[in-house]
Design a protein around this motif. Sequence first.
Motif, PDB file in Angstrom:
ATOM      1  N   LEU A  26      41.803  61.823  57.093  1.00 44.32           N
ATOM      2  CA  LEU A  26      41.174  60.862  57.993  1.00 44.32           C
ATOM      3  C   LEU A  26      40.428  61.519  59.149  1.00 44.32           C
ATOM      4  CD1 LEU A  26      43.908  58.065  58.262  1.00 44.32           C
ATOM      5  CD2 LEU A  26      42.019  58.289  56.644  1.00 44.32           C
ATOM      6  N   TRP A  27      40.955  62.633  59.614  1.00 42.70           N
ATOM      7  CA  TRP A  27      40.352  63.302  60.771  1.00 42.70           C
ATOM      8  C   TRP A  27      39.411  64.430  60.369  1.00 42.70           C
ATOM      9  CZ3 TRP A  27      41.035  61.966  65.962  1.00 42.70           C
ATOM     10  CH2 TRP A  27      41.922  60.912  66.199  1.00 42.70           C
ATOM     11  N   ALA A  50      35.115  53.627  46.662  1.00 46.09           N
ATOM     12  CA  ALA A  50      36.374  52.876  46.597  1.00 46.09           C
ATOM     13  C   ALA A  50      36.263  51.569  47.368  1.00 46.09           C
ATOM     14  CB  ALA A  50      37.516  53.727  47.159  1.00 46.09           C
ATOM     15  N   MET A  51      35.616  51.618  48.514  1.00 44.67           N
ATOM     16  CA  MET A  51      35.449  50.406  49.307  1.00 44.67           C
ATOM     17  C   MET A  51      34.522  49.423  48.590  1.00 44.67           C
ATOM     18  SD  MET A  51      34.895  50.031  53.389  1.00 44.67           S
ATOM     19  CE  MET A  51      33.342  50.891  53.505  1.00 44.67           C
ATOM     20  N   ALA A  52      33.484  49.924  47.949  1.00 44.05           N
ATOM     21  CA  ALA A  52      32.585  49.046  47.197  1.00 44.05           C
ATOM     22  C   ALA A  52      33.322  48.384  46.032  1.00 44.05           C
ATOM     23  CB  ALA A  52      31.389  49.845  46.684  1.00 44.05           C
ATOM     24  N   LEU A  53      34.215  49.120  45.393  1.00 41.15           N
ATOM     25  CA  LEU A  53      35.000  48.567  44.295  1.00 41.15           C
ATOM     26  C   LEU A  53      35.943  47.482  44.799  1.00 41.15           C
ATOM     27  CD1 LEU A  53      35.921  48.597  41.346  1.00 41.15           C
ATOM     28  CD2 LEU A  53      37.431  50.519  41.908  1.00 41.15           C
ATOM     29  N   LEU A  91      42.091  55.728  53.748  1.00 44.63           N
ATOM     30  CA  LEU A  91      40.706  56.172  53.872  1.00 44.63           C
ATOM     31  C   LEU A  91      39.744  55.001  53.923  1.00 44.63           C
ATOM     32  CD1 LEU A  91      38.567  58.398  53.926  1.00 44.63           C
ATOM     33  CD2 LEU A  91      38.671  58.459  51.412  1.00 44.63           C
ATOM     34  N   ILE A  92      39.914  54.014  53.050  1.00 40.06           N
ATOM     35  CA  ILE A  92      38.955  52.907  53.052  1.00 40.06           C
ATOM     36  C   ILE A  92      39.149  51.996  54.264  1.00 40.06           C
ATOM     37  CG2 ILE A  92      38.617  52.988  50.573  1.00 40.06           C
ATOM     38  CD1 ILE A  92      40.334  50.463  50.312  1.00 40.06           C
ATOM     39  N   VAL A  93      40.377  51.880  54.761  1.00 43.19           N
ATOM     40  CA  VAL A  93      40.586  51.144  56.010  1.00 43.19           C
ATOM     41  C   VAL A  93      39.855  51.848  57.159  1.00 43.19           C
ATOM     42  CG1 VAL A  93      42.299  50.475  57.756  1.00 43.19           C
ATOM     43  CG2 VAL A  93      42.752  50.056  55.334  1.00 43.19           C
ATOM     44  N   GLU A  94      39.965  53.158  57.175  1.00 41.63           N
ATOM     45  CA  GLU A  94      39.283  53.942  58.209  1.00 41.63           C
ATOM     46  C   GLU A  94      37.761  53.781  58.112  1.00 41.63           C
ATOM     47  OE1 GLU A  94      38.802  56.836  61.338  1.00 41.63           O
ATOM     48  OE2 GLU A  94      40.329  55.381  60.743  1.00 41.63           O
ATOM     49  N   LEU A  95      37.230  53.802  56.901  1.00 35.02           N
ATOM     50  CA  LEU A  95      35.784  53.651  56.726  1.00 35.02           C
ATOM     51  C   LEU A  95      35.317  52.253  57.138  1.00 35.02           C
ATOM     52  CD1 LEU A  95      35.228  55.485  53.318  1.00 35.02           C
ATOM     53  CD2 LEU A  95      34.661  56.300  55.616  1.00 35.02           C
ATOM     54  N   ALA A  96      36.149  51.247  56.887  1.00 37.19           N
ATOM     55  CA  ALA A  96      35.798  49.896  57.330  1.00 37.19           C
ATOM     56  C   ALA A  96      35.774  49.830  58.852  1.00 37.19           C
ATOM     57  CB  ALA A  96      36.791  48.888  56.762  1.00 37.19           C
ATOM     58  N   HIS A  97      36.766  50.406  59.496  1.00 35.22           N
ATOM     59  CA  HIS A  97      36.808  50.392  60.964  1.00 35.22           C
ATOM     60  C   HIS A  97      35.652  51.189  61.572  1.00 35.22           C
ATOM     61  CE1 HIS A  97      41.391  49.357  61.078  1.00 35.22           C
ATOM     62  NE2 HIS A  97      40.627  48.294  60.894  1.00 35.22           N
ATOM     63  N   ARG A 137      51.642  48.069  60.273  1.00 35.33           N
ATOM     64  CA  ARG A 137      51.618  49.484  60.623  1.00 35.33           C
ATOM     65  C   ARG A 137      50.182  49.923  60.866  1.00 35.33           C
ATOM     66  NH1 ARG A 137      56.052  52.074  56.372  1.00 35.33           N
ATOM     67  NH2 ARG A 137      57.885  51.166  57.396  1.00 35.33           N
ATOM     68  N   ALA A 138      49.981  50.504  62.029  1.00 32.71           N
ATOM     69  CA  ALA A 138      48.628  50.871  62.438  1.00 32.71           C
ATOM     70  C   ALA A 138      48.069  51.979  61.561  1.00 32.71           C
ATOM     71  CB  ALA A 138      48.626  51.322  63.889  1.00 32.71           C
ATOM     72  N   SER A 139      46.782  51.893  61.270  1.00 29.11           N
ATOM     73  CA  SER A 139      46.081  52.993  60.634  1.00 29.11           C
ATOM     74  C   SER A 139      45.832  54.054  61.701  1.00 29.11           C
ATOM     75  CB  SER A 139      44.763  52.500  60.046  1.00 29.11           C
ATOM     76  OG  SER A 139      44.090  53.545  59.382  1.00 29.11           O
ATOM     77  N   LEU A 140      45.923  55.315  61.330  1.00 29.02           N
ATOM     78  CA  LEU A 140      45.957  56.383  62.334  1.00 29.02           C
ATOM     79  C   LEU A 140      44.726  57.283  62.335  1.00 29.02           C
ATOM     80  CD1 LEU A 140      49.723  57.398  61.930  1.00 29.02           C
ATOM     81  CD2 LEU A 140      48.696  55.804  63.576  1.00 29.02           C
ATOM     82  N   GLY A 141      43.632  56.812  61.761  1.00 29.05           N
ATOM     83  CA  GLY A 141      42.401  57.582  61.796  1.00 29.05           C
ATOM     84  C   GLY A 141      41.661  57.396  63.109  1.00 29.05           C
ATOM     85  N   PRO A 142      40.659  58.231  63.376  1.00 25.41           N
ATOM     86  CA  PRO A 142      39.935  58.155  64.653  1.00 25.41           C
ATOM     87  C   PRO A 142      39.210  56.830  64.876  1.00 25.41           C
ATOM     88  CG  PRO A 142      38.839  59.644  63.107  1.00 25.41           C
ATOM     89  CD  PRO A 142      40.177  59.330  62.522  1.00 25.41           C
ATOM     90  N   HIS A 143      38.615  56.264  63.826  1.00 26.65           N
ATOM     91  CA  HIS A 143      37.899  55.005  64.000  1.00 26.65           C
ATOM     92  C   HIS A 143      38.869  53.846  64.224  1.00 26.65           C
ATOM     93  CE1 HIS A 143      33.979  56.688  63.171  1.00 26.65           C
ATOM     94  NE2 HIS A 143      34.465  57.268  62.087  1.00 26.65           N
TER      95      HIS A 143
END
Length: 266
Positions: A26-27, A50-53, A91-97, A137-143
């Motif tokens: 993520l980072w 993956a997000m598009a799918l 990863l896809i949650v992070e990309l959405a954020h 549970r919080a997602s822990l990526g930078p975004h």
Amino acid sequence: MSTKAKETHASRFTGRGDPQATLTLLWGLPRDARPGRKPGLTPALIGAEAMALADAQGLQALTMRALGERLGVSAMSLYRYVPGKPELLDLIVELAHAELPHELPQGRWEAQLQRVAHDAWALYQRHPWMLEVSAYRASLGPHSIRKYERELGALEGAGLADLDRDMVVAALSDLVRGAARNAVDARTAGQATGESEAQWWARHAGLLQPLVDPAVFPLAVRIGAKAGAEYGGTTDPARSFAFGLARLIEGVRVYAAAVANGDESA
């Protein structure tokens, strides 16, 4: 609960993968080189596909095999970039954020909080699979952390204590998520069930009417009829969202003023 049901329920939570591997992914931290990497294939590209799918078919369709077919590679080759399905979800949650704006508009905190809420609403409409992911549970990526920072920052001028600010953000998240889920359901119900809202009501109304006695259910009959005529359906999610958001902001304003005036019961 069966083993399969437990696995399905668990798959809704972020942060289930190896912590070091997840945070490295993520980072964008340096990773150990692995042989056999396909030129042009990256975690960012894999995440985007993956997000598009998930956008097209829902979270249940997101498997390493399906993703590999979409990318023209074997499922096993994807593990050289993404450790597994749990990390892929993060990863896809992070990309959405990452799609959310970083800055807040100029103006009062009320307008800023409204902007935060509407941005989240729009994100759920673009990526309805996010409603399948637990928000507990919080997602822990930078975004994802920047998202939380922005939400807290929207309340900078509200005069709230730190924990009060966090609880307002949580209440706002619950409001947006619930309204967005109804909006997605309203948009997809016809396709999912094979009948429109009007067809569904027509099939049930005649049978239900003699069962619902206005003397027993006076409010449900009177207000339900008015609401159905007004909304053209069970509810109007966008209208409910706007109404709830306005009431939440007004409630925060009243609460902050009471605290500022020393009202310990607030």
